[in-house]
Design an enzyme around this catalytic site. Structure first.
Site, PDB file in Angstrom:
ATOM      1  CG  HIS A  18      39.528  32.238  44.984  1.00 46.80           C
ATOM      2  ND1 HIS A  18      39.714  30.947  45.160  1.00 46.80           N
ATOM      3  CD2 HIS A  18      39.473  32.655  43.740  1.00 46.80           C
ATOM      4  CE1 HIS A  18      39.518  30.267  44.334  1.00 46.80           C
ATOM      5  NE2 HIS A  18      39.371  31.014  43.133  1.00 46.80           N
TER       6      HIS A  18
ATOM      7  CB  CYS B 156      41.947  29.293  40.461  1.00 43.33           C
ATOM      8  SG  CYS B 156      40.108  29.381  40.136  1.00 43.33           S
TER       9      CYS B 156
ATOM     10  CG  HIS C 187      40.368  34.667  39.958  1.00 49.37           C
ATOM     11  ND1 HIS C 187      41.247  34.232  40.461  1.00 49.37           N
ATOM     12  CD2 HIS C 187      39.210  33.738  39.890  1.00 49.37           C
ATOM     13  CE1 HIS C 187      41.181  32.849  40.821  1.00 49.37           C
ATOM     14  NE2 HIS C 187      39.941  32.622  40.737  1.00 49.37           N
TER      15      HIS C 187
ATOM     16  CG  HIS D 112      35.317  31.937  41.374  1.00 43.31           C
ATOM     17  ND1 HIS D 112      35.132  31.025  40.154  1.00 43.31           N
ATOM     18  CD2 HIS D 112      36.353  31.558  41.832  1.00 43.31           C
ATOM     19  CE1 HIS D 112      36.368  30.739  40.104  1.00 43.31           C
ATOM     20  NE2 HIS D 112      37.130  30.982  41.015  1.00 43.31           N
TER      21      HIS D 112
ATOM     22  CG  ASP E 132      28.144  39.509  49.180  1.00 40.70           C
ATOM     23  OD1 ASP E 132      28.296  38.887  48.097  1.00 40.70           O
ATOM     24  OD2 ASP E 132      27.196  40.353  48.995  1.00 40.70           O
ATOM     25  CG  HIS E 133      30.540  42.452  46.892  1.00 37.57           C
ATOM     26  ND1 HIS E 133      29.344  41.793  46.935  1.00 37.57           N
ATOM     27  CD2 HIS E 133      30.622  43.270  45.720  1.00 37.57           C
ATOM     28  CE1 HIS E 133      28.615  41.867  45.821  1.00 37.57           C
ATOM     29  NE2 HIS E 133      29.368  42.857  45.030  1.00 37.57           N
TER      30      HIS E 133
ATOM     31  CD  GLU F 264      35.768  27.838  42.335  1.00 34.97           C
ATOM     32  OE1 GLU F 264      36.680  28.093  43.459  1.00 34.97           O
ATOM     33  OE2 GLU F 264      36.105  27.156  41.360  1.00 34.97           O
TER      34      GLU F 264
HETATM   35 NI    NI Z   1      39.165  30.641  41.344  1.00 34.71          NI
END
Ligand code: NI
Length: 137
Positions: A14, A33, A39, A41, A79-80, A126
């Site tokens: 995200h 972020c 990047h 999580h 996911d991914h 997160e």
């Molecule tokens: Ni983040």
């Protein structure tokens, strides 16, 4: 009334940013972020359902069914994936943990709620240290 929780997991990318902020302002407000190159999580998702016990099974809900609902409605979509770009129920929303938890709750409630069981809480980690809880109110 008994509460039961299923844990699921997804990895996703995200970026927290506002189009009306420049990169410096985004960095100031959203910190790391806001990295323009994205990047990821490792999210841990806890879904809690409440209801009366079924006298035939001793269950609130069959956890296999709950897991299937969460995987079909949420995990397969996230996911991914890139949450900003690829997750239909996050389109146009800031990809904060708070917004993701609220959106997941609303995605799940119609699939879970019956006259016997109700979605009680979505808890989304997160990181190890940061998590959000949403109860639908
Ligand atoms: Ni983040």
């Amino acid at each position: 009334m008994v509460f039961i929780t299923r844990k699921e997991h997804f990895n996703a990318a995200h970026r927290l940013f506002r189009e009306d902020f420049n990169d410096a302002k985004n960095l100031e407000v959203f910190g790391k972020c806001s990295n323009p190159n994205w990047h990821g999580h490792n999210y841990d998702l806890f879904v809690t359902v409440k209801g009366e016990l079924d006298p035939l099974t001793g269950f609130v809900i069959n956890l296999k069914d709950l897991s299937r609902i969460i995987n079909h409605s949420i995990i397969e979509k996230m996911d991914h994936k890139n949450i900003n770009l690829e997750v239909d129920f996050m389109k146009g929303k800031l990809a904060s943990t708070e917004n993701i938890a609220v959106a997941i709750f609303h995605e799940l409630e119609n699939h879970i709620n019956t006259n016997k069981v109700q979605l009680h809480c979505v808890k989304l980690y997160e990181t190890e240290n940061n998590f959000v809880e949403y109860y639908g109110i």
